[in-house]
Design a protein around this motif. Sequence first.
Motif, PDB file in Angstrom:
ATOM      1  N   LYS A  39       0.830  -1.207   0.000  1.00 48.80           N
ATOM      2  CA  LYS A  39       0.000   0.000   0.000  1.00 48.80           C
ATOM      3  C   LYS A  39       0.866   1.258   0.000  1.00 48.80           C
ATOM      4  O   LYS A  39       0.510   2.268  -0.603  1.00 48.80           O
ATOM      5  N   ARG A  40       1.993   1.189   0.713  1.00 48.01           N
ATOM      6  CA  ARG A  40       2.888   2.338   0.818  1.00 48.01           C
ATOM      7  C   ARG A  40       4.147   2.087  -0.025  1.00 48.01           C
ATOM      8  O   ARG A  40       4.759   1.014   0.049  1.00 48.01           O
ATOM      9  N   PHE A  41       4.563   3.065  -0.812  1.00 49.01           N
ATOM     10  CA  PHE A  41       5.814   2.947  -1.563  1.00 49.01           C
ATOM     11  C   PHE A  41       6.986   3.172  -0.621  1.00 49.01           C
ATOM     12  O   PHE A  41       7.008   4.131   0.164  1.00 49.01           O
ATOM     13  N   ILE A  42       7.983   2.284  -0.697  1.00 50.87           N
ATOM     14  CA  ILE A  42       9.236   2.470   0.029  1.00 50.87           C
ATOM     15  C   ILE A  42      10.379   2.249  -0.958  1.00 50.87           C
ATOM     16  O   ILE A  42      10.439   1.210  -1.634  1.00 50.87           O
ATOM     17  N   GLY A  43      11.263   3.220  -1.060  1.00 50.82           N
ATOM     18  CA  GLY A  43      12.405   3.113  -1.968  1.00 50.82           C
ATOM     19  C   GLY A  43      13.567   3.935  -1.445  1.00 50.82           C
ATOM     20  O   GLY A  43      13.458   4.629  -0.439  1.00 50.82           O
ATOM     21  N   ASP A  44      14.693   3.840  -2.135  1.00 55.04           N
ATOM     22  CA  ASP A  44      15.881   4.552  -1.655  1.00 55.04           C
ATOM     23  C   ASP A  44      16.375   5.553  -2.698  1.00 55.04           C
ATOM     24  O   ASP A  44      15.974   5.520  -3.862  1.00 55.04           O
ATOM     25  N   ILE A  45      17.245   6.446  -2.244  1.00 58.59           N
ATOM     26  CA  ILE A  45      17.890   7.423  -3.123  1.00 58.59           C
ATOM     27  C   ILE A  45      19.197   6.820  -3.611  1.00 58.59           C
ATOM     28  O   ILE A  45      20.105   6.557  -2.815  1.00 58.59           O
ATOM     29  N   ARG A  46      19.272   6.591  -4.884  1.00 61.03           N
ATOM     30  CA  ARG A  46      20.425   5.926  -5.482  1.00 61.03           C
ATOM     31  C   ARG A  46      21.695   6.790  -5.323  1.00 61.03           C
ATOM     32  O   ARG A  46      21.712   7.952  -5.681  1.00 61.03           O
ATOM     33  N   GLY A  47      22.730   6.176  -4.753  1.00 62.20           N
ATOM     34  CA  GLY A  47      23.990   6.898  -4.580  1.00 62.20           C
ATOM     35  C   GLY A  47      24.108   7.644  -3.270  1.00 62.20           C
ATOM     36  O   GLY A  47      25.177   8.175  -2.952  1.00 62.20           O
ATOM     37  N   GLY A  48      23.000   7.737  -2.520  1.00 61.99           N
ATOM     38  CA  GLY A  48      23.045   8.328  -1.191  1.00 61.99           C
ATOM     39  C   GLY A  48      23.472   9.789  -1.158  1.00 61.99           C
ATOM     40  O   GLY A  48      23.278  10.549  -2.114  1.00 61.99           O
ATOM     41  N   MET A  49      24.074  10.164  -0.044  1.00 59.76           N
ATOM     42  CA  MET A  49      24.475  11.548   0.168  1.00 59.76           C
ATOM     43  C   MET A  49      25.595  11.976  -0.783  1.00 59.76           C
ATOM     44  O   MET A  49      25.729  13.151  -1.100  1.00 59.76           O
ATOM     45  N   ARG A  50      26.387  11.016  -1.216  1.00 60.08           N
ATOM     46  CA  ARG A  50      27.423  11.353  -2.201  1.00 60.08           C
ATOM     47  C   ARG A  50      26.765  11.852  -3.484  1.00 60.08           C
ATOM     48  O   ARG A  50      27.197  12.859  -4.075  1.00 60.08           O
ATOM     49  N   ALA A  51      25.721  11.157  -3.945  1.00 57.99           N
ATOM     50  CA  ALA A  51      25.009  11.583  -5.148  1.00 57.99           C
ATOM     51  C   ALA A  51      24.305  12.912  -4.926  1.00 57.99           C
ATOM     52  O   ALA A  51      24.238  13.755  -5.831  1.00 57.99           O
ATOM     53  N   TRP A  52      23.780  13.118  -3.725  1.00 60.06           N
ATOM     54  CA  TRP A  52      23.115  14.387  -3.411  1.00 60.06           C
ATOM     55  C   TRP A  52      24.106  15.548  -3.563  1.00 60.06           C
ATOM     56  O   TRP A  52      23.769  16.591  -4.129  1.00 60.06           O
TER      57      TRP A  52
END
Length: 482
Positions: free
Chosen positions: A458-471
């Motif tokens: 019901k709820r989408f859960i995903g991650d940010i690819r590359g983390g804080m380095r990519a940010w």
Amino acid sequence: MDGLDRAVAVLRGRVETAEKELRDLKAQLAQAEQLAQDARSKENSNGPWKWPLEAGEYERYGRQMILPGFGVQGQVQLKNARVLIVGAGGLGCPAAAYLAGAGVGTIGIVDGDTVEASNLHRQIAHTTSRLGTTKAYSLYCYLHDLNPLPEYKLYEEHLAPQNAERIVSQYDVVLDCTDNPATRYLISDICVLLGKPLVSASALRTDGQLIVLNCPPAPQGSKGGPCYRCVFPQPPPPASILSCGEGGVLGPAVGTMGVLQAGEAIKIIIRGHHVPYSTDAYPTPDALPSPTLLLFSSPLSGPPSLRAVRMRSRRADCYACSGSSVLTLESLSDGSGMDYVQFCGGLPSPESTLSAEERVSASDYAATIRSVTKDHLLLDVREPEHFGIAAIDGAVNVPFSQWKQSINVEEDGGQVRPEWLPPTLRDDAPIYVVCRVGNDSQVATRRLKEMGIDGGGKRFIGDIRGGMRAWKEEVDKSMPFT
């Protein structure tokens, strides 16, 4: 900015060239001055030079030669010794410095990495002016300025099964100053096969450990010092390995271990334990040195401590040093005997942990999700120290290591809403997970779904690819990243 970057690169190259020319001139000057001093000493002497060391060496090494049990003979042994240092980082820098300062005749340096700014707080031989140069060359520059008398041999490459015999065979003692299990097993195996004593150390956060292995060396199946596999028959699970980039490391802690490595290497050289095992040197098995593991701790709160733990001798079923071992120089070099990376769990492959639909890029999250999807949660699973240095606005910090304490389960097996989940967040509001470089966030995403936080899809859960380095690279270049 591209034009400015190119100008900076050109100027940096010119500075490096000038500095190299200056270093070479200084080296030539130091050698010429040493030769002139030795020539004057011999000229002023009454007859031919009759001493085992050069005149300048007595002046340089005199304070250690007067130590009881050391003497001129110990210095001559150091001068004739050849020591290989594998890894020119936090351990290798202090170890190499004290070995060069002590007058070891030949020092080999193996390292294929380059100097980065994040190395400088603990890898004391490297400097800001040598950022981008290979660590092996940078360490050589430092050592040559410290003492130009030894011969320095550089191997600007990583130790591998294919080059291990060629490199290690040239040396009497080996120092393992690396930071990954696969290389540690490789170094130990080649030292067993070639009969070389090994001084191994490691450090993380404020703790360290040191052990002298394969000392005295002995053929496979004979009585001798244990190897790395005798102490650690199996590598740790890949998921349990914490790098200094994730867990941090205190410079003096890793430096202490490197200094201790140099001390153990010097003792091995002047005691003669690097010669092959013989009944003359050790009349009975009981006369073999008892192997010990030295544990060091220097907590930020409290006094430092050193503790020695007695270790077992060679294992009768050891893969490398037992009589039943099938490990040979041929099988090691051609890869038919052991795949070290595979043995230690293989290389991490985070891209295969989550599907593409479960991941978003840092730029997409910044441009679309943050501005459009107002009702969502950004979960930062780094440790508080990383989070405290820099974080994305609105992120909630829940360190992945603390999740077991953060999830409560009712007695009947039902799950209670986690305390870190905002009470105002809708049951179908998406959750995005971010970590340092995009590895832990994938594991955390999978774990959240296993715990049922997604409500059965019901709820989408995903991650940010590359983390804080990519940010930092894609969104906010001003954000500090460690």
